[in-house]
Design a protein around this motif. Structure first.
Motif, short mmCIF file in Angstrom:
data_model
loop_
_atom_site.label_atom_id
_atom_site.label_comp_id
_atom_site.label_asym_id
_atom_site.label_seq_id
_atom_site.Cartn_x
_atom_site.Cartn_y
_atom_site.Cartn_z
N SER A 283 50.16 33.56 -25.18
CA SER A 283 50.63 34.44 -24.12
C SER A 283 50.42 33.79 -22.76
O SER A 283 49.45 33.06 -22.54
N GLU A 284 51.34 34.07 -21.84
CA GLU A 284 51.18 33.65 -20.46
C GLU A 284 50.56 34.76 -19.61
O GLU A 284 50.41 34.60 -18.40
N LEU A 285 50.18 35.88 -20.25
CA LEU A 285 49.62 37.02 -19.54
C LEU A 285 48.18 37.33 -19.92
O LEU A 285 47.42 37.85 -19.12
N ASP A 286 47.81 37.03 -21.17
CA ASP A 286 46.49 37.39 -21.70
C ASP A 286 45.93 36.20 -22.46
O ASP A 286 46.56 35.70 -23.40
N PRO A 287 44.75 35.71 -22.10
CA PRO A 287 44.21 34.49 -22.73
C PRO A 287 43.87 34.62 -24.20
O PRO A 287 43.64 33.62 -24.87
N ASP A 288 43.85 35.85 -24.73
CA ASP A 288 43.47 36.05 -26.12
C ASP A 288 44.64 36.42 -27.04
O ASP A 288 44.44 36.70 -28.22
#
Length: 331
Positions: A79-84
């Motif tokens: 994801s480019e929004l959430d590191p997990d």
């Protein structure tokens, strides 16, 4: 992050799991993930493995999460929004959305009729979008964070298996695909009925493509004809550069995020090779051949944090992290 010495390498074994794809995290300089399958992806289950590694590569990467799936997994993207958050491409025709803090997917989205072979998360413009490419000759665009269970739009103008799809890092809503029909196509999300450009890319199936990180018009393709080509998508009639050297199909190509002309490729000939298509006239673009695997090399990625750091995975049940000697002078 500094590496301890020239050409240092860290390795990890994946017993009974054959690597298909590897990707560095866009958030953490010491995290990457790999998807690997039992029985070479022909049958059996697969795993999404998340790794952390020491900044100086003084030791092997360590598995911090092992997510299992009942079918093959052939690609992944972060994801480019959430590191997990990770998305994987499934042999059951679905894409799986994972929070890597857990072992079970948080969503399974199925719309393709055959295996999904490639996934990519948009990192320009609308960062909610994920592109999936399939053996059913189509691509789908999904709004994953919204939780929608159906794709936003479908693209179905290839006449063969779509092996890869990659969002442009420069132009929002633009992506490129490669196919068994021998072509690479460039698409605009706003006009799904017709590709913006068709590159008659190779004499055989086109397995991979990647965009230059420095020029919005440059696309690199790799094919079963053992070659790589560099294209200016404004002039699809002929390539800018032809690179030969692999003995078997080029499985994946990657453009360096740090050096304009640097490309890495991996192949069914068990090698990874580095190239510089901007070398002066009269110099071969091929720079280095790395032969540290004993089976097909399927996955390859450049770190976006550490100049020239590569990760790869292969069917010999191993993963490698390393910095090729040929690229040290390009940092």
């Amino acid at each position: 992050i500094k590496l301890a010495g020239n050409g240092v390498m860290a390795a990890f074994q994946t017993p009974k799991l054959h690597g298909y794809s590897v990707k560095f995290s866009p958030f953490s300089p010491t995290r990457f993930a790999c998807v690997a399958c039992e029985q070479y992806g022909i049958s059996g289950s697969a795993a999404l493995l998340v790794f952390e590694f020491p900044p100086d590569l003084s030791g092997p990467p360590v598995v911090v999460q092992n997510c299992r799936w009942s079918d093959g997994l052939f690609d992944l993207c972060w994801s480019e929004l959430d590191p997990d958050i990770c998305v994987t491409a499934g042999g059951d025709g679905a894409i799986q959305v994972w929070n890597v803090l857990n072992k079970e997917p948080i969503a399974v989205l199925k719309n393709h009729e055959k295996e999904v072979y490639s996934v990519d998360w948009s990192h320009k413009g609308d960062k909610n979008l994920v592109l999936s490419s399939s053996w059913d000759s189509s691509c789908r665009v999904w709004d994953v964070p919204s939780g929608r269970s159906v794709p936003l739009v479908s693209f179905a103008h290839h006449s063969g298996v779509v092996y890869s799809g990659v969002w442009s890092p420069h132009v929002p809503g633009t992506f490129a695909t490669t196919s068994a029909d021998g072509a690479s196509r460039v698409w605009d999300l706003r006009e799904p009925l017709s590709p913006q450009s068709i590159l008659p890319a190779h004499e055989g199936e086109v397995l991979s493509c990647d965009w230059s990180k420095y020029d919005a018009n440059i696309l690199v393709t790799g094919s079963v004809d053992c070659s790589l080509k560099v294209w200016d998508i404004r002039n699809p009639r002929s390539s800018l550069c032809l690179m030969r050297g692999h003995d078997y199909a080029v499985r994946r190509v990657r453009c360096s995020p740090f050096s304009r002309g640097i490309i890495a490729s991996c192949s069914y000939d068990f090698t990874v090779r580095t190239w510089d298509y901007m070398r002066p006239q009269g110099f071969t673009p091929r720079m280095e051949v790395l032969s540290h695997h004993t089976e097909f090399v399927y996955g390859l990625d450049f770190s976006s944090f550490v100049p020239s750091l590569l990760a790869d995975c292969a069917w010999d049940e191993s993963i490698r992290l390393y910095k090729p000697k040929s690229l040290l002078s390009t940092d």
